[in-house]
Design a protein around this motif. Structure first.
Motif, short mmCIF file in Angstrom:
data_model
loop_
_atom_site.label_atom_id
_atom_site.label_comp_id
_atom_site.label_asym_id
_atom_site.label_seq_id
_atom_site.Cartn_x
_atom_site.Cartn_y
_atom_site.Cartn_z
N ALA A 609 30.65 34.67 52.44
CA ALA A 609 30.57 35.81 53.38
C ALA A 609 31.83 36.65 53.28
CB ALA A 609 30.32 35.32 54.80
N GLY A 610 32.67 36.65 54.34
CA GLY A 610 33.86 37.48 54.35
C GLY A 610 35.09 36.84 53.73
N LEU A 611 34.97 35.61 53.25
CA LEU A 611 36.13 34.93 52.66
C LEU A 611 36.48 35.54 51.30
CD1 LEU A 611 35.33 31.16 53.40
CD2 LEU A 611 37.00 32.61 54.55
N PRO A 612 37.77 35.64 50.97
CA PRO A 612 38.18 36.23 49.69
C PRO A 612 38.11 35.22 48.55
CG PRO A 612 40.12 35.66 50.96
CD PRO A 612 38.94 35.32 51.83
N ILE A 613 36.94 34.69 48.30
CA ILE A 613 36.80 33.65 47.28
C ILE A 613 36.69 34.25 45.89
CG2 ILE A 613 35.32 31.78 46.44
CD1 ILE A 613 34.57 31.22 49.38
N ILE A 614 35.73 35.18 45.72
CA ILE A 614 35.49 35.76 44.39
C ILE A 614 36.69 36.60 43.94
CG2 ILE A 614 34.07 37.41 43.12
CD1 ILE A 614 31.66 36.36 44.64
N ASN A 615 37.25 37.36 44.84
CA ASN A 615 38.39 38.19 44.47
C ASN A 615 39.59 37.33 44.07
OD1 ASN A 615 39.37 40.93 44.22
ND2 ASN A 615 40.78 40.42 45.88
N THR A 616 39.80 36.23 44.78
CA THR A 616 40.88 35.31 44.42
C THR A 616 40.64 34.70 43.05
OG1 THR A 616 41.25 34.79 46.76
CG2 THR A 616 42.12 33.23 45.13
N LEU A 617 39.38 34.32 42.81
CA LEU A 617 39.01 33.74 41.51
C LEU A 617 39.24 34.75 40.38
CD1 LEU A 617 37.77 31.54 39.77
CD2 LEU A 617 35.51 32.30 40.51
N LYS A 618 38.86 36.01 40.61
CA LYS A 618 39.08 37.05 39.60
C LYS A 618 40.55 37.21 39.27
CE LYS A 618 35.06 40.02 40.52
NZ LYS A 618 34.61 41.32 41.06
N ASN A 619 41.38 37.16 40.31
CA ASN A 619 42.83 37.31 40.09
C ASN A 619 43.39 36.15 39.27
OD1 ASN A 619 42.91 39.72 41.51
ND2 ASN A 619 43.41 38.73 43.46
N LEU A 620 42.87 34.94 39.50
CA LEU A 620 43.30 33.79 38.70
C LEU A 620 42.96 34.01 37.23
CD1 LEU A 620 42.17 30.76 40.91
CD2 LEU A 620 44.52 31.52 40.52
N ILE A 621 41.73 34.45 36.99
CA ILE A 621 41.26 34.57 35.61
C ILE A 621 41.99 35.69 34.87
CG2 ILE A 621 39.26 35.04 34.16
CD1 ILE A 621 39.25 32.30 35.62
N VAL A 622 42.13 36.87 35.51
CA VAL A 622 42.77 37.99 34.81
C VAL A 622 44.26 37.73 34.57
CG1 VAL A 622 41.13 39.69 35.67
CG2 VAL A 622 43.24 39.28 36.94
N SER A 623 44.85 36.84 35.38
CA SER A 623 46.27 36.52 35.18
C SER A 623 46.47 35.41 34.16
CB SER A 623 46.91 36.13 36.51
OG SER A 623 46.37 34.91 36.99
N GLY A 624 45.36 34.90 33.59
CA GLY A 624 45.45 33.94 32.49
C GLY A 624 45.25 32.49 32.88
#
Length: 813
Positions: A609-624
């Motif tokens: 729902a409103g938790l920043p789960i996907i956005n946090t995951l994206k940041n992990l991946i793009v940062s390597g």
């Protein structure tokens, strides 16, 4: 001494003419007043000419209506005792027009000379009416016949002025005239043979400028129906505002590129004499208007205005036969000039392989024929290709004298257009950098003008246009949150949100100016029948900048059209998990379309729902970082159900309660069967960079067969009641082992599973209360202690806030 010009709207009817008379009475200086034809008269005369040439006798109806229109104005404006002479003049004029059009009707043609003769009557009559009105009030007034003053060549329809003879004539008459007010018709002149000519559409402005320059007037005033020149066309850009001050050359550029409030040639005569021009509103005379002169100001904004010309054709000549060949350009422009075609824009590749010109769409066929005829030998030898014609184009011009002193301005213009998926077909920029012009598709003109205006004139306020599908629990909460935060967003984040469309399964409503959010429910009840294809077509037709489609449904059909929105450069924000958990190929395609068309595709609320789960995951991946393992409780509804399930309540009742509080899908079997959790863990797996299909996830269902196979929602709840003993057994088993029941999703070593698990007290999942979700990411960086995200994972308000957050994220891109 002043020269004042009043446009067609200013003298459209008796009421307006009286306003003009009142304005003239307030102006105590000596003045020459140039009058346009009554509004619509010149267009109507042109229509009558066209009909007569087509052997259509309805030209007679047009003439009768025009005759009556002038007579009605005379009767209402001029005292009865003074009407006879002017009524006779009107009758005489229309008798002459009728005789000429009768001949045209039978012959099927009318010469340009006779067309000018007919069109001149609009200004002749309107100026005579104003003159007779002033004379009846015993004003010291004289009438100048502009035909006797302005001398031109014989280029009928758009004659060129002989300034030497014209200036002498105007000065001669002025020196001998003792009147305080001199009335003159605009638009018309005579050639040296005594034939009536016209100065082109908008020629009344030009007449006024010619007279002002000849007499060294103190000021030229153009009175019209708007309060000056605008930063853009206010009919297309609602936020456009009047320009207080502008330089001569800036005004020339804007008027040349479509700012119709001023006829482009008007500037040149007064520019040479440095005579200021004031554009004023007849109906709001107290408004400041626009002052045009040569005094530079210290405006911070280098852009003064954005203008456009529609109905443009782009003609391209290309081929190896152009490279290094002398005189090619001369031949091209000579061929166009012979046909008396105006070239609006020119651009040539530095390789000399191609030359591109823009002309009016009306001239496109004639221009192509002239070019292909000129280069027929080279075309036959295949050294040059036949000219390529592209219709339905438009020129956007960004104008400002100070643009040359600001680095990166062109980049801002082109990046703004690019972000809105507006393809630029050709670019032209002079060395002065006063004007940067771009040729774009005509269908994109509204979007282009609005996004450029937003960039340069709206204080960095970004307008978002939302198209909302689904107004149930989540959708209605989302609209409520928009309404609540709208002022805050505009004042603090410079974001202006407009809801353009709302639809549910039955009806839909559209309002391109923004739906009234205080009354959207009643409006929706009276909306048109909902249809996803019609909804798509309407979004495409509106073609608004910064458009976002919001999907608050769980509908498969709506999820299937995301690609169509993305291809239109419409961003997609969705809590609907179907698209991202569909075939991997479709998931990848949506991602690729988002990148290709610059349209964000955000689905944060698909998981948590409103938790920043996907956005946090994206940041992990793009940062390597690399995700090695995921453990999660991803169903707020199942967590709510098992946290409240106990010996005192039936499982059936708890599921009902979860649905009533908005924690389950409309069909609760989606939640309880594990499908919803499978979709969520699949999305996290894919966002982690792994390829997987939903049928590769092992589902250890806790539901009996009868419940799983229920065909309707009623059958589902009935089956829950009948299998209460099964659910009680699950509860008792967990209690006996001091464990809690949690529906867990796991991914590790390329394998995924979901199912009900007994969670011991030491586990992070044990104390997960209410409808909360929790995710543990085990990554290369978070190897010893996983990254933990925990919080409310279900409910209309938190889901709506997650959607809202995605919308704000798009605004900040």
């Amino acid at each position: 001494m002043k020269v004042l010009k009043f446009g067609g709207t200013s003298v459209a009817n008796a009421h307006n003419i009286m306003k003009v008379v009142a304005l003239l009475e307030k102006c105590k200086e000596r003045k020459v007043v140039v009058i346009s034809a009554l509004k619509g008269v010149t267009d109507a005369l042109n229509e009558a000419i066209n009909k007569s040439q087509s052997h259509n006798d309805k030209y007679e109806i047009i003439l009768k209506e025009l005759y009556q229109k002038h007579c009605d104005v005379i009767v209402q404006v001029i005292p009865e005792k003074n009407q006879e002479a002017i009524l006779e003049k009107v009758e005489s004029c229309f008798r002459q027009i009728d005789n000429l059009l009768k001949g045209s009707f039978y012959l099927g043609e009318l010469s340009p000379k006779k067309k000018d003769f007919i069109l001149a009557f609009g200004e002749i009559l309107s100026s005579r009416i104003v003159y007779e009105k002033l004379k009846s009030e015993k004003q010291k007034v004289a009438y100048w016949d502009a035909q006797e003053l302005i001398v031109t060549n014989s280029n009928f329809g758009n004659a060129e002025v002989n300034f030497e003879l014209t200036d002498y004539s105007i000065q001669y008459y002025f020196e001998r005239c003792q009147a305080d007010i001199i009335i003159a018709p605009g638009f018309i002149a005579k050639d040296q043979n005594g034939n009536i000519t016209t100065l082109g559409r908008g020629g009344s402005d030009y007449t006024a400028a010619i007279i002002a320059a000849a007499l060294d007037a103190d000021q030229l005033e153009i009175w019209t129906d708007v309060s000056g020149m605008y930063t853009a066309n206010p009919k297309i850009v609602k936020q456009a505002k009047p320009i207080d001050h502008i330089l001569y050359r800036e005004a020339m550029e804007l008027s040349h590129f479509g700012a119709k409030v001023l006829y482009a040639p008007t500037i040149q005569p007064v520019l040479n004499k440095n005579i200021p021009v004031q554009i004023k509103n007849t109906f709001e005379p107290e408004a400041i208007g626009t002052l045009i002169n040569n005094k530079k100001n210290d405006s911070i904004n280098p852009v003064k205005g954005i203008s456009h010309i529609g109905d443009i054709t782009l003609i391209t000549v290309e081929g190896s036969g152009l490279i290094g060949v002398y005189g090619v350009s001369k031949r091209l422009f000579g061929a166009i000039a012979k046909e008396k075609i105006n070239i609006i824009l020119i651009t040539q590749a530095s390789s000399e392989h191609s030359i591109c010109i823009a002309v009016s769409e009306n001239d496109s066929l004639k221009a192509k024929a002239a070019i292909d005829e000129e280069f027929k030998y080279e075309i036959k030898q295949q050294k040059i290709k036949p000219s390529l014609v592209e219709n339905d184009q438009c020129i956007i011009a960004v104008v400002g004298e100070n643009m040359k002193n600001h680095q990166g301005l062109s980049g801002k213009i082109f990046s703004t257009l690019g972000k809105n998926n507006i393809n630029i077909r050709a670019i032209a920029q002079g060395a002065s950098e006063r004007n940067i012009s771009s040729v774009i598709d005509k269908k994109d003109v509204k979007k282009a003008l609005n996004c450029l205006h937003e960039k340069f004139f709206e204080g960095n306020i970004k307008q978002l246009n939302l198209f909302i599908a689904g107004v149930g629990n989540v959708g209605s909460k989302f609209i409520e949150q928009i309404q609540q935060q709208k002022r805050y967003l505009k004042d603090n984040l410079k974001i202006n949100i407009r809801v353009i469309a709302v639809c549910n399964s039955k009806t839909m409503i559209f309002d391109q100016d923004g739906i009234d959010l205080n009354n959207w429910e009643n409006l929706l009840k009276g909306g048109e029948m909902a249809c996803i294809d019609s909804f798509l077509s309407k979004v495409e037709e509106l073609n608004l900048r910064n458009s976002i489609f919001i999907d608050n449904t769980a509908d498969n059909q709506i999820a299937s059209v995301y690609q169509h929105f993305l291809k239109q450069n419409v961003a997609v924000v969705t809590c609907n998990k179907i698209a991202c958990s569909s075939d991997y190929e479709n998931y990848v395609q949506l991602k690729n379309l988002s990148l290709k068309y610059g349209a964000p595709f955000l689905f944060e609320t698909n998981v948590g729902a409103g938790l920043p789960i996907i956005n946090t995951l994206k940041n992990l991946i793009v940062s390597g970082d690399k995700v090695n393992k995921i453990q999660a409780v991803l169903s707020g509804s199942l967590n709510f159900i098992f946290n409240h399930f106990c010996a005192d309540y039936s499982f059936h009742d708890i599921v009902k309660q979860a649905g009533n509080e908005g924690y389950t899908e409309p069909d609760p079997k989606i939640d309880l069967s594990g499908i919803d959790v499978m979709r969520k863990i699949l999305i996290l797996i894919r966002e982690s960079g792994y390829q997987m299909e939903i049928d590769q996830i092992h589902n250890e269902s806790f539901l009996p067969k009868e419940v799983l196979e229920a065909e309707s929602i009623n059958d589902f709840f009935k089956a829950l009641e009948e299998n209460e003993a099964h659910f009680k057994k699950l509860f008792l088993e967990a209690s006996s082992k001091n464990c809690r029941l949690k529906y867990v999703a796991e991914f590790e070593n390329g394998k995924a599973k979901v199912g009900l698990q007994l969670i011991e007290k030491e586990h992070p999942f044990y104390n997960l209360e209410g409808k909360d979700n929790i995710v543990l990411f085990h990554t290369d960086r978070y190897a010893e202690q996983p990254l933990l995200i925990k919080g409310a994972g279900a409910g209309a308000a938190v889901t709506a806030s997650g959607i809202f957050a995605d919308v704000i994220r798009i605004a900040n891109i």
